[in-house]
Design an enzyme around this catalytic site. Structure first.
Site, PDB file in Angstrom:
ATOM      1  N   ARG A 135      33.348  44.358  44.701  1.00 54.24           N
ATOM      2  CA  ARG A 135      32.860  43.028  45.058  1.00 54.24           C
ATOM      3  C   ARG A 135      33.946  42.271  45.809  1.00 54.24           C
ATOM      4  NH1 ARG A 135      30.131  38.694  40.906  1.00 54.24           N
ATOM      5  NH2 ARG A 135      32.159  38.866  39.832  1.00 54.24           N
ATOM      6  N   ASP A 149      33.874  33.473  33.143  1.00 52.55           N
ATOM      7  CA  ASP A 149      34.475  33.631  34.459  1.00 52.55           C
ATOM      8  C   ASP A 149      34.114  32.395  35.274  1.00 52.55           C
ATOM      9  OD1 ASP A 149      31.869  33.994  35.303  1.00 52.55           O
ATOM     10  OD2 ASP A 149      32.137  36.050  35.989  1.00 52.55           O
TER      11      ASP A 149
END
Length: 741
Positions: A337, A628
């Site tokens: 990613r 996160d």
């Protein structure tokens, strides 16, 4: 910093040296050619990147104005939809067209199963994730609350608990790979006869599998194999047989463990789960990615007084039923990613001395690193189809997808890669991508390998987009709203009609409570039932347990049922704004503020002070939750919204931040590297948490990255100055960015 000039770019020396001395070795790419190619990409695509960010701002301003104008009138969904169409936010839906993605691995196109996401800043966790393709069912059941613990269980191995684990595992085998007669609990021995599995029961009878095609292979001698390999719904099950093993010697057939395919794929994350704010951080990310692509990554560490070294697992070799050799991938298929279009990095500056779009750098270096795998340099092959799977987050609509596709084409050209080698995973986590998902997929029809819903980021964008519409409902109520069900169904509906099955993954979001595996087993089966071919899990153990769901649900059959039923989600539900018309009692407001402030502080203090981008953070009730930047985005935007609409005051929020800082300090008392926020409340971390709320409304799309990066750089400079003052060597961050699993 004395930067190195190359083709108009000004490059941090640590990055320049990494490209020259490590990344380009054995690739056939000259370092100078790499920088020349990147310089051309920055020159040609950098301005477009910035213009697309300006489009985001212009559309947001128009939407804000519309809500202000209509603030005192009942919400009219028809007028709102027409307005979004008029300004170009909502684009015409194109005719259905099947995607054409080619050369994808089976893990993308055929096999359904769990997906891990792991920060690339920590080598050991990245290796653990890559090796989580296979997991012990016995360990996963024994070591978690998947089986309830009883009072008085013995320390070490408890035989009564072990019996429950083995009974549960054998019940799983009966469900997934039933015998023609009897049950796996009744087996006295497994053998292979004439290419078929022969099962001797304790009563002396002989039987086989109900479906003989589920026998896939074995290890050892056919008459007394050390492993039996079965398959169900494309997922393998390895029954380990060892009558001398401490477990196997106590149970029928000598079964010592049941090893199952678990994390079929893993996303190596350069984005939301890392804190990479400068060239040193970026090189750490890239170096670990290189080690995974060329198969050489190792990590040595101390545990229980012993020195251990982790490396990538080899492939698994069996004898096939026909006597030939069967080799199965020993590792999770790795995707990478990159960061979104909105991020910029000082690792490379352009001709004007400005930071370049970080996504351009990520794509170019990811492509370079993949050559080590694609060209067969790697000791542990990742993609056998010659593809690189790049997940692109936080894109807003098809024009931004088009930019990514052009970027990938430019990277392929500069590196001499086959056209469409770089596949794109489209994160459906921004509202404008959701409502235009069909067009986004068609824009990337030859590259798309993945679409995925992400509830938290998507909720953060939902709040920010409609910031002026009114106060949002409480955060915990979001999952019950019409828009969220429509969002989840919409993603699958469109993925099915666009022909993703067989060519691309359809994914669902993260299970955020890694210690609550019983709850996950009860609830996360909803993801394969919804037609998703993969869903995110927070740990290798969670991957092993979530894999059980894909044995229970035949996802491909379920997808056919859903497709036959037609599209379920409605645009009107998708555009229903989750504003509240309630006046909450003061105790509810206080609870909401405290929950948000505690979560923000618990995550931010580790991000700023220690460079930890993703970790298990205790919530206000001391339940460990994976946090996160996505979880941070929703919490900070929710408080910013309530502040803006007068539900709470600045003083209330600041009071909560100070009270919650004391709690967070207590929760981290056992961490020797932790820096308390109380009683001074003047640390960089505390200020960052406050900024995220009090400056939250002005942050582009509600993103947290800009404030976090600014404050983390400040904290690193302060730490460097302190070390210099004390005469210590500058060793950088005290801890690698790590997921505490």
């Amino acid at each position: 910093m004395n930067r190195i000039d190359a083709h108009g770019l000004k490059i941090a020396p640590v990055l320049f040296d990494f490209i020259a001395g490590e990344a380009t070795l054995r690739t056939g790419i000259k370092p100078d050619a790499f920088w020349a190619g990147l310089a051309a990409i920055v020159r040609d695509l950098g301005p477009r990147n910035r213009e697309l960010l300006a489009v985001r701002d212009r559309l947001q301003a128009r939407i804000d104005d519309w809500h202000r104008i209509h603030k005192d009138t009942p919400f009219d969904i028809s007028a709102y939809t027409a307005f979004l169409t008029e300004i170009g936010y909502l684009e015409p839906e194109p005719e259905t067209r099947q995607i054409e993605t080619a050369n994808v691995d089976d893990e993308i196109g055929k096999i359904c199963g769990p997906q891990l996401v792991v920060p690339l800043t920590n080598a050991r966790y990245a290796l653990n994730a890559a090796n989580a393709r296979w997991g012990s069912l016995y360990d996963a059941l024994y070591g978690t609350d998947a089986i309830a613990r009883e009072a008085g269980e013995a320390k070490g191995y408890d035989k009564a608990r072990g019996d429950k684990v083995i009974a549960r595992a054998k019940a799983f085998l009966d469900m997934a790979t039933p015998l023609a007669n009897g049950a796996h609990a009744d087996v006295a021995g497994y053998s292979v006869l004439n290419g078929r599995l022969s099962v001797t029961l304790r009563n002396g009878d002989t039987t086989g599998l109900k479906a003989e095609t589920q026998f896939a292979g074995y290890q050892g001698d056919a008459n007394a194999p050390s492993a039996i390999l079965l398959v169900n719904h494309g997922l393998h099950i390895d029954i380990q047989i060892d009558r001398a093993h401490p477990i196997g010697r106590h149970y029928s057939a000598g079964v010592a463990d049941v090893i199952i395919e678990a994390a079929i794929s893993t996303i190596l994350d350069m984005e939301d789960s890392v804190a990479a704010v400068d060239a040193d951080d970026k090189v750490l990310v890239y170096r670990n990615a290189l080690g995974l692509m060329n198969g050489t990554l190792t990590d040595t560490f101390e545990k229980s007084g012993k020195t251990l070294t982790r490396a990538l697992n080899p492939d698994r070799v069996y004898t096939a039923p026909d006597g030939g050799q069967l080799t199965l991938h020993g590792r999770s298929l790795l995707l990478i990613r990159n960061v979104g279009h909105h991020m910029f990095t000082d690792a490379v500056l352009d001709q004007r001395g400005a930071e370049i779009p970080e996504g351009l750098l990520d794509a170019a270096i990811s492509g370079l690193l993949a050559i080590h795998d694609i060209n067969g340099v790697s000791k542990r092959r990742n993609s056998r189809s010659g593809s690189l799977y790049l997940v692109k987050p936080k894109m807003h609509g098809p024009d931004e997808v088009a930019l990514t596709c052009e970027l990938f084409a430019r990277v392929e050209a500069m590196l001499g890669l086959r056209e469409n080698t770089l596949k794109i995973g489209i994160m459906d986590e921004e509202r404008r991508t959701t409502v235009n998902l069909n067009a986004c997929i068609q824009t990337a029809s030859k590259r798309v390998c993945f679409i995925n819903t992400g509830f938290l980021d998507r909720t953060g964008d939902e709040i920010h987009t409609s910031m002026e519409a009114g106060p949002m409902i409480r955060k915990g109520e979001m999952k019950t709203q019409p828009w969220i069900k429509a969002y989840e169904d919409w993603n699958v509906d469109i993925g099915l009609i666009e022909g993703l099955p067989g060519r691309a993954q359809i994914g669902k979001g993260m299970w955020a409570a890694p210690d609550r595996m019983a709850d996950m087993l009860a609830q996360k089966i909803n993801h394969p039932e919804a037609g998703a071919t993969t869903a995110w899990v927070p740990s290798p153990t969670a991957a092993t347990l979530h894999a059980l769901h894909y044995h229970q649900i035949d996802v491909r059959k379920r997808q056919q049922e859903l497709k036959a039923g037609g599209r379920r989600a409605r645009l009107s539900d998708l555009l229903t704004i989750p504003v509240s018309h309630s006046n909450w009692p003061p105790e509810d407001v206080k609870q909401e503020i405290d929950n948000n402030c505690q979560g923000i502080l618990g995550y931010v203090v580790r991000w700023i002070d220690q460079g930890v981008g993703c970790s298990k953070v205790p919530d206000i009730h001391d339940v460990g939750l994976m946090e996160d930047r996505a979880t941070l985005r929703i919490s900070s935007q929710h408080l910013a919204n309530w502040l803006h609409h007068g539900v709470v005051t600045h003083d209330q929020v600041m009071d909560s931040f100070k009270r919650m800082a004391v709690i967070v300090d207590e929760q981290n008392a056992g961490d020797p590297l932790y820096k308390p926020m109380a009683p001074g409340f003047d640390s960089v971390a505390f200020k960052a948490a406050c900024d995220l709320v009090f400056r939250g409304r002005e942050q582009p799309n509600g993103y947290t990255e800009h404030i976090l990066t600014e404050r983390r750089r400040e904290a690193k400079l302060m730490a460097q100055a302190a070390r210099a003052f004390s005469g210590e060597a500058d060793t950088g961050s005290p801890r690698e960015n790590a997921t505490r699993q």
